[in-house]
Design an enzyme around this catalytic site. Structure first.
Site, PDB file in Angstrom:
ATOM      1  N   LYS A 201      29.284  70.359  -3.136  1.00 41.63           N
ATOM      2  CA  LYS A 201      29.924  69.134  -3.638  1.00 41.63           C
ATOM      3  C   LYS A 201      30.818  68.565  -2.559  1.00 41.63           C
ATOM      4  O   LYS A 201      31.562  69.305  -1.905  1.00 41.63           O
ATOM      5  CB  LYS A 201      30.733  69.449  -4.885  1.00 41.63           C
ATOM      6  CG  LYS A 201      31.574  68.287  -5.365  1.00 41.63           C
ATOM      7  CD  LYS A 201      31.914  68.408  -6.822  1.00 41.63           C
ATOM      8  CE  LYS A 201      33.289  68.943  -7.057  1.00 41.63           C
ATOM      9  NZ  LYS A 201      33.698  68.797  -8.471  1.00 41.63           N
TER      10      LYS A 201
HETATM   11  C1  5RP Z   1      38.723  69.935  -8.786  1.00 43.76           C
HETATM   12  C2  5RP Z   1      37.278  69.680  -8.745  1.00 43.76           C
HETATM   13  C3  5RP Z   1      36.787  68.626  -9.635  1.00 43.76           C
HETATM   14  O1  5RP Z   1      35.801  69.184 -10.442  1.00 43.76           O
HETATM   15  C4  5RP Z   1      36.215  67.506  -8.819  1.00 43.76           C
HETATM   16  O2  5RP Z   1      37.175  66.992  -7.979  1.00 43.76           O
HETATM   17  C5  5RP Z   1      35.502  66.435  -9.657  1.00 43.76           C
HETATM   18  O3  5RP Z   1      36.371  65.671 -10.306  1.00 43.76           O
HETATM   19  P1  5RP Z   1      36.782  64.202  -9.866  1.00 43.76           P
HETATM   20  O4  5RP Z   1      35.560  63.347 -10.092  1.00 43.76           O
HETATM   21  O5  5RP Z   1      37.897  63.886 -10.822  1.00 43.76           O
HETATM   22  O6  5RP Z   1      37.175  64.201  -8.421  1.00 43.76           O
HETATM   23  O7  5RP Z   1      36.525  70.296  -8.050  1.00 43.76           O
HETATM   24  O8  5RP Z   1      39.105  70.521  -7.630  1.00 43.76           O
END
Ligand code: 5RP
Length: 292
Positions: A201
């Site tokens: 991610k």
């Molecule tokens: C927190 C995360 C969140 O799951 C990620 O950031 C996704 O959320 P957003 O779309 O609010 O950024 O990994 O550390």
């Protein structure tokens, strides 16, 4: 001879057994269990996913929009492909009858009051198996104060996951002091993939995002990041998919919207329906105007 053992054309002796390449980038050599879990996370039809991320409480407590997950988030869950959450929320709030796959936040330690890169693995693989999760997720802080530890933690989770067929999602965390550009995300995502993460991610960047997806040998999903105006968030999702992302793992831009259900469905329309941001925005507004 048993009845099942008749000779005849049902043996298809002239038809070679077919083997198919697995649909997900970089995943062909994984074991069956891991591929099966990835096939629940990513739709085998289009290779994409809409993950609803609600794990923010693990370091920042009751985040705006997540104060009452039972009330405000549970109605959205059937619309998502995947729920990303902590084991605490899963056990206390999410009914076990939920059938969508769960990606489990498995790292933690510091709160927002401390150095965030000071994380550890915060969950045993045994408990992930007990909960029936489809993948674990762990933060990796490239360039952060505890960079090496977070990278090694990820490799440990990967090793444990390989033992039991559970994929690892490496989450490339960004520190306030780090520049968020394609060069940085190429480095961070590639390191995660090279060190074994089955998917990664990251954040979308306006310039050169396609080089981030191209140079990462496993699928990339994007985080939504801070809340933006709805149309901007939809454009970001569309651009990311257009430039090679395999989906979104989105939180605040869905649950902090004035119509979380509208955003959920609009994001899905982009990711799985190839809808334009403008058409998806119309869908969001229609759902919002109905009071959802
Ligand atoms: C927190 C995360 C969140 O799951 C990620 O950031 C996704 O959320 P957003 O779309 O609010 O950024 O990994 O550390």
């Amino acid at each position: 001879m048993p009845e099942a053992d008749h000779e005849g054309k049902t043996y298809y002796t002239d038809v070679p057994q077919q083997g198919k390449l697995f649909f997900l980038k970089g995943s062909n050599e994984l074991d069956w269990g891991m591929k099966n879990r990835l096939s629940r996370i990513f739709n085998p039809g289009d290779g994409r996913t809409v993950m609803l991320a609600i794990d923010h409480g693990y370091f920042q407590g009751p985040t705006s929009g997540l104060e009452r997950i039972d009330v405000s988030i549970m109605p959205l869950v059937p619309e998502a492909d995947v729920l990303m959450c902590t084991r605490g929320i899963l056990r206390t709030v999410v009914p076990p009858s939920v059938t969508i796959p769960v990606v489990m936040r498995a790292s933690g330690g510091p709160s927002i009051l401390k150095e965030l890169s000071d994380e550890e693995i915060a969950m045993a693989m045994e408990d992930c198996i007990r909960l029936g999760v489809c993948a674990t997720a762990i933060q990796v802080f490239i360039g952060g104060e505890f960079e090496s530890r977070s990278v090694v933690n990820m490799t440990r989770l990967v090793d444990a996951g390989l033992r039991y067929g559970i994929p690892t999602l490496a989450v490339t965390a960004v520190g306030k002091e780090l520049v968020r550009n394609a060069q940085y995300f190429r480095l961070a995502t590639r390191m995660c993939a090279e060190l074994g993460a089955q998917y990664v991610k990251t954040y979308y960047v306006e310039e050169g995002f396609e080089t981030v997806t191209a140079s990462c040998p496993v699928p990339i999903v994007i985080a939504g990041g801070k809340k933006q105006p709805e149309l901007d968030a939809l454009k970001m999702a569309w651009n990311a998919i257009d430039q090679g992302a395999a989906g979104v793992d989105m939180g605040r831009n869905i649950f902090q919207s004035d119509s979380p259900m509208g955003m959920m469905k609009a994001i899905k329309a982009i990711v799985h329906g190839n809808e334009t941001p403008e058409k998806a925005y119309d869908l969001y507004q229609t759902i919002k105007n109905k009071g959802n």
